[in-house]
Motif scaffolding. Structure first.
Motif, PDB file in Angstrom:
ATOM      1  N   GLN A 238       0.844  -1.194   0.000  1.00 21.27           N
ATOM      2  CA  GLN A 238       0.000   0.000   0.000  1.00 21.27           C
ATOM      3  C   GLN A 238       0.878   1.242   0.000  1.00 21.27           C
ATOM      4  N   THR A 239       0.646   2.126  -0.930  1.00 22.58           N
ATOM      5  CA  THR A 239       1.454   3.344  -1.033  1.00 22.58           C
ATOM      6  C   THR A 239       0.848   4.451  -0.175  1.00 22.58           C
ATOM      7  N   ASP A 240       1.628   5.483   0.063  1.00 20.56           N
ATOM      8  CA  ASP A 240       1.138   6.638   0.826  1.00 20.56           C
ATOM      9  C   ASP A 240      -0.013   7.320   0.101  1.00 20.56           C
ATOM     10  N   LYS A 241       0.059   7.356  -1.198  1.00 16.43           N
ATOM     11  CA  LYS A 241      -1.010   7.969  -1.979  1.00 16.43           C
ATOM     12  C   LYS A 241      -2.323   7.219  -1.809  1.00 16.43           C
ATOM     13  N   HIS A 242      -2.266   5.891  -1.870  1.00 15.04           N
ATOM     14  CA  HIS A 242      -3.476   5.079  -1.707  1.00 15.04           C
ATOM     15  C   HIS A 242      -4.027   5.210  -0.293  1.00 15.04           C
ATOM     16  N   ARG A 243      -3.147   5.224   0.686  1.00 18.96           N
ATOM     17  CA  ARG A 243      -3.585   5.349   2.074  1.00 18.96           C
ATOM     18  C   ARG A 243      -4.262   6.699   2.303  1.00 18.96           C
ATOM     19  N   ALA A 244      -3.724   7.747   1.763  1.00 16.56           N
ATOM     20  CA  ALA A 244      -4.314   9.076   1.924  1.00 16.56           C
ATOM     21  C   ALA A 244      -5.667   9.158   1.224  1.00 16.56           C
ATOM     22  N   TYR A 245      -5.761   8.560   0.065  1.00 19.70           N
ATOM     23  CA  TYR A 245      -7.030   8.581  -0.665  1.00 19.70           C
ATOM     24  C   TYR A 245      -8.125   7.861   0.120  1.00 19.70           C
ATOM     25  N   THR A 246      -7.810   6.675   0.648  1.00 17.30           N
ATOM     26  CA  THR A 246      -8.790   5.910   1.425  1.00 17.30           C
ATOM     27  C   THR A 246      -9.203   6.663   2.672  1.00 17.30           C
ATOM     28  N   GLN A 247      -8.225   7.271   3.363  1.00 22.37           N
ATOM     29  CA  GLN A 247      -8.534   8.004   4.577  1.00 22.37           C
ATOM     30  C   GLN A 247      -9.440   9.200   4.295  1.00 22.37           C
ATOM     31  N   ALA A 248      -9.224   9.880   3.189  1.00 16.10           N
ATOM     32  CA  ALA A 248     -10.069  11.016   2.828  1.00 16.10           C
ATOM     33  C   ALA A 248     -11.510  10.570   2.575  1.00 16.10           C
ATOM     34  N   ASN A 251     -13.093   9.794   5.956  1.00 14.20           N
ATOM     35  CA  ASN A 251     -13.386  11.042   6.663  1.00 14.20           C
ATOM     36  C   ASN A 251     -14.665  11.687   6.130  1.00 14.20           C
TER      37      ASN A 251
END
Length: 347
Positions: A238-248, A251
């Motif tokens: 899992q990349t940082d980009k994917h993790r940020a997208y899922t978290q957004a 939220n």
């Protein structure tokens, strides 16, 4: 010396005695030949008739069994159709004053007994009944789909405006997450002092096997068309980009949940820093925080609040025939898939 009583031994007498003795011995040693049995007249006809009657009897037994099987299947389908048409919900108009009850139990998910389709259908029947003085949601659920909960919440608000009829929530053991999402659309929430209430949050869970794959020497070969198509694949990092997208995205759904709670509870809500963190509380604590209103059971609400102690259950449930039909349909679908797979390929 010659015995006077015996005849004199002459060559002729001796020969005749020898022949008689030989015949007697032969008759003792060799059985007498039996005469061959004469076949009965028309024996071929009798044999053919016997065979023909045997075949006919076998055919009759086969036809009787086939008829029995067909009648059994016909009876099964007639019974299933009758049970499908006879719903478990009451009639559309119960004239005597009563309290309408709709149960929400277990996981709130599409296809289940607590799906939006089932609950909305039950609510419409309850609100439309002239004899129902109020509707009570009897809730015992840990939550589930926010989509299903949102559909039910919106429908409750619509039905309240149309029918001007009060609706209450009575919590048994648990009213958490998506179940609480539904409960806040009611006029009042009644709980037991030990009920579990709250869990205002959103989650998405899964597993990652990247490290395990490296240890056992297995290579994951995933090909996609689209840069982000496989970002939830558990065998890929899992990349940082994917993790940020899922978290957004989580939220955003969380903010939708918070807005629904604030709208439903209004000024009764005593918001704290922990209110929307996903924590849950006992029924007594929920009343203190404004997440619930009072202590009370279903009978208490019907008797003391609605003033209509007679309870009528409007919960729409799958009866035996519907469950059998779903399983039968699933089995038929699986059989069809297997049959298609077993067919020879066309080149």
């Amino acid at each position: 010396m010659i015995d006077p009583q015996l005849p004199p031994q002459t060559p002729e007498n001796t020969a005749s005695q020898t022949a008689a003795h030989t015949e007697a011995s032969a008759s003792k040693v060799l059985p007498t030949a039996t005469k061959p049995a004469t076949p009965e007249p028309n024996w071929e006809r009798v044999t053919l008739e016997t065979l023909a009657f045997s075949v006919l009897n076998e055919q009759k037994a086969t036809r009787r069994w086939r008829t029995f099987v067909r009648l059994a299947w016909l009876t099964f389908f007639v019974l299933m159709a009758w049970m499908l048409l006879s719903r478990t919900a009451p009639s559309s108009d119960v004239s005597a004053p009563h309290t309408a009850v709709v149960e929400i139990k277990g996981e709130i998910a599409s296809g289940g007994e607590s799906s939006a389709d089932q609950i909305v259908s039950s609510l419409r029947s309850a609100f439309e009944d002239r004899g129902a003085k109020a509707v009570v949601l009897l809730i015992n659920s840990p939550g589930g789909s926010p989509v299903q909960a949102g559909i039910i919440n919106d429908e409750i608000n619509r039905l309240k405006l149309i029918h001007k009829k009060p609706i209450y929530a009575v919590v048994e053991e648990t009213c958490a997450s998506a179940a609480y999402y539904i409960a806040v659309s009611t006029d009042q929430i009644f709980v037991d002092k030990a009920s579990i209430v709250g869990s205002i949050g959103v989650l998405m869970d899964g597993f990652g096997f990247v490290g395990l794959m490296d240890k056992i020497g297995v290579e994951r070969r995933l090909m996609t068309a689209g840069e982000n198509k496989g970002f939830l694949d558990p065998f890929s990092p899992q990349t940082d980009k994917h993790r940020a997208y899922t978290q957004a995205m989580l939220n955003q759904i969380h903010q939708q949940f918070i807005a629904v709670v604030k709208k439903g509870r209004g000024e009764r809500l005593r918001e704290t820093p922990d209110t929307f963190t996903g924590l849950f509380w006992s029924g007594q604590q929920a009343i203190e925080l404004g997440l619930a209103d009072k202590l009370g059971t279903l009978d208490f609400v019907a008797r003391e609040v609605v003033k209509a102690p007679d309870l009528v259950d409007y919960t729409r449930r799958d009866n035996v025939a519907e469950r059998l039909a779903k399983r039968f349909g699933a089995a038929m679908g699986e059989g069809a898939v297997k049959a298609l797979k077993s067919m020879p390929a066309i080149h």
